[in-house]
Design a protein around this motif. Structure first.
Motif, PDB file in Angstrom:
ATOM      1  N   LYS A 145       0.843  -1.200   0.000  1.00  0.00           N
ATOM      2  CA  LYS A 145       0.000   0.000   0.000  1.00  0.00           C
ATOM      3  C   LYS A 145       0.881   1.255   0.000  1.00  0.00           C
ATOM      4  O   LYS A 145       0.571   2.275   0.622  1.00  0.00           O
ATOM      5  N   SER A 146       1.964   1.135  -0.751  1.00  0.00           N
ATOM      6  CA  SER A 146       2.937   2.224  -0.819  1.00  0.00           C
ATOM      7  C   SER A 146       3.719   2.118  -2.125  1.00  0.00           C
ATOM      8  O   SER A 146       3.960   1.021  -2.625  1.00  0.00           O
ATOM      9  N   VAL A 147       4.086   3.293  -2.666  1.00  0.00           N
ATOM     10  CA  VAL A 147       4.959   3.333  -3.838  1.00  0.00           C
ATOM     11  C   VAL A 147       6.295   3.974  -3.477  1.00  0.00           C
ATOM     12  O   VAL A 147       7.073   4.347  -4.356  1.00  0.00           O
ATOM     13  N   ILE A 148       6.567   4.105  -2.189  1.00  0.00           N
ATOM     14  CA  ILE A 148       7.844   4.648  -1.753  1.00  0.00           C
ATOM     15  C   ILE A 148       8.946   3.661  -2.123  1.00  0.00           C
ATOM     16  O   ILE A 148       8.878   2.481  -1.788  1.00  0.00           O
ATOM     17  N   GLY A 149       9.959   4.157  -2.791  1.00  0.00           N
ATOM     18  CA  GLY A 149      11.032   3.305  -3.291  1.00  0.00           C
ATOM     19  C   GLY A 149      10.947   3.075  -4.786  1.00  0.00           C
ATOM     20  O   GLY A 149      11.911   2.623  -5.408  1.00  0.00           O
ATOM     21  N   LEU A 150       9.787   3.400  -5.374  1.00  0.00           N
ATOM     22  CA  LEU A 150       9.602   3.298  -6.824  1.00  0.00           C
ATOM     23  C   LEU A 150       9.747   4.688  -7.418  1.00  0.00           C
ATOM     24  O   LEU A 150       8.984   5.604  -7.082  1.00  0.00           O
ATOM     25  N   ASN A 151      10.709   4.885  -8.280  1.00  0.00           N
ATOM     26  CA  ASN A 151      11.015   6.206  -8.803  1.00  0.00           C
ATOM     27  C   ASN A 151       9.990   6.658  -9.834  1.00  0.00           C
ATOM     28  O   ASN A 151       9.715   5.964 -10.810  1.00  0.00           O
ATOM     29  N   PHE A 152       9.440   7.859  -9.660  1.00  0.00           N
ATOM     30  CA  PHE A 152       8.397   8.355 -10.549  1.00  0.00           C
ATOM     31  C   PHE A 152       8.958   8.770 -11.912  1.00  0.00           C
ATOM     32  O   PHE A 152       8.252   8.703 -12.919  1.00  0.00           O
TER      33      PHE A 152
END
Length: 365
Positions: A145-152
């Motif tokens: 439930k997170s996209v932290i660590g995935l570069n936009f």
């Protein structure tokens, strides 16, 4: 000849030359090197006598016997022609009569039918591997439930790249005008785009769009698309818009526009992984970046390059690799960065399996 080696369309190509009709009994023929096949040229409604000259778009691939057929006035008849494959490649047989020139027959010659089947199998395996490779990241985002660590930056560069790759594949596969432009430049070559290339590109763009929607749903902290990425995407947009205008004004051919799209895609492939690799380095962690994605991408890249090499050898068509740098470059550079990510995950940052966010640990599935 074995039916496995010959493709015959249900309807023949009709060429109208000064009111006469010239019909080839087979319009698409596939042969092995040193194999022979008899075809028939059917002639109807010839008003004046003359000679039908059979010409080839490339030499040293097939021999025609005879390559000149005398046609009497008011003739309606059938004329046998022996097609002998002497070298691998792709060739178009034209019929010239009374100053006009029309396509009668297309011939593909390969060295080994087994290699052809092997190439098809490879193509679908890498299609599956590359297509499935998008889903581990989607699952990781959903599970955490997170996209932290995935570069936009990576995400937005990726969707633009695959959209342009889809434009390239669709145009070169479906547009008859663009295909004609391609074969004018590469008369002995094969169309480098196959059905699995089209399905992959369109599917990739759709899945990338879905992944981007996850960034608006799940926890993202302060992550956003960088100013650098925005400037790069703006530059690419300007290049594409200018290319469309030049093509519409006939300054460039539409094939050139497709090549520009493919070169932009290749450039994106060169740079899109850099932000993610640098983010992993800064964080000293690959948490949030799915290793399943990388392993499948590595498999697809290796098989993609292998397929192109097998086809180039089997059809003696090495120019197809250099005329489709996007496909070969996509595999080559993807593999290079995949190796880097594998080293980061399994060697450099193997100790990191959790990342602290607001005082809590979020596991990487």
């Amino acid at each position: 000849m074995n039916l496995l080696f010959k493709l015959v369309t249900l309807s023949a190509i009709f060429s109208y030359i000064n009111g006469a009709i010239f019909e080839a009994s087979v319009t698409d023929l596939q042969l092995l090197v040193d194999e022979k096949e008899n075809i028939t040229i059917i002639v109807k409604n010839v008003a004046t006598s003359g000679t039908l000259n059979l010409t080839r778009s490339a030499k040293n691939i097939v021999e025609l016997t005879p390559n000149q057929i005398p046609i009497p006035k008011s003739s309606n008849g059938s004329y046998p022609v022996l097609v002998e494959a002497v070298g691998a490649g792709h060739v178009i047989i034209n019929g010239q009569f009374d100053g006009d020139d029309k396509v009668l027959l297309r011939v593909t010659v390969l060295k080994n039918i087994g290699l052809d089947v092997f190439s098809v199998v490879i193509g679908w395996i890498y299609f599956i591997a590359w297509s499935v490779s998008f889903y581990p990241q989607i699952y990781t985002n959903y599970k955490r439930k997170s996209v932290i660590g995935l570069n936009f930056d990576f995400l937005y560069l990726n969707i633009v790249g695959f959209t342009l790759y889809g434009v390239f594949n669709l145009g070169l596969y479906f547009s008859e005008d663009i295909k004609e432009e391609y074969f004018d430049r590469h008369p002995g070559g094969l169309n480098p785009v196959q059905v699995n290339d089209i399905v992959f590109a369109v599917h990739a763009a759709i899945v990338c769009a879905f992944t981007i929607t996850q960034t608006f749903i799940y926890e993202r902290a302060e992550q956003r698309v960088s100013t650098t990425a925005r400037l790069i995407l703006g530059f690419f947009a300007a290049v594409i818009i200018i290319s469309v205008i030049l093509s519409a004004c006939k300054v460039l051919e539409w094939l050139d526009f497709l090549y520009i799209c493919s070169y932009v895609k290749l450039t994106i492939t060169l740079i899109k992984y850099v932000p993610q690799a640098y983010m992993n380095y800064q964080r000293k962690s690959t948490v949030g970046w799915s290793i399943g994605n990388i392993l499948l991408d590595f498999t697809g890249g290796m098989l993609s390059m292998l397929q192109m090499i097998v086809n180039a050898y089997n059809y003696d068509d090495w120019v197809s690799i250099f005329s489709d740098l996007t496909k070969f470059g996509l595999g080559l550079f993807s593999v290079a960065f995949d190796i880097l990510f594998i080293v980061q995950h399994y060697v450099l940052y193997t100790h990191s399996r959790f990342i602290a966010i607001e005082g809590s640990d979020i596991p990487d599935p």
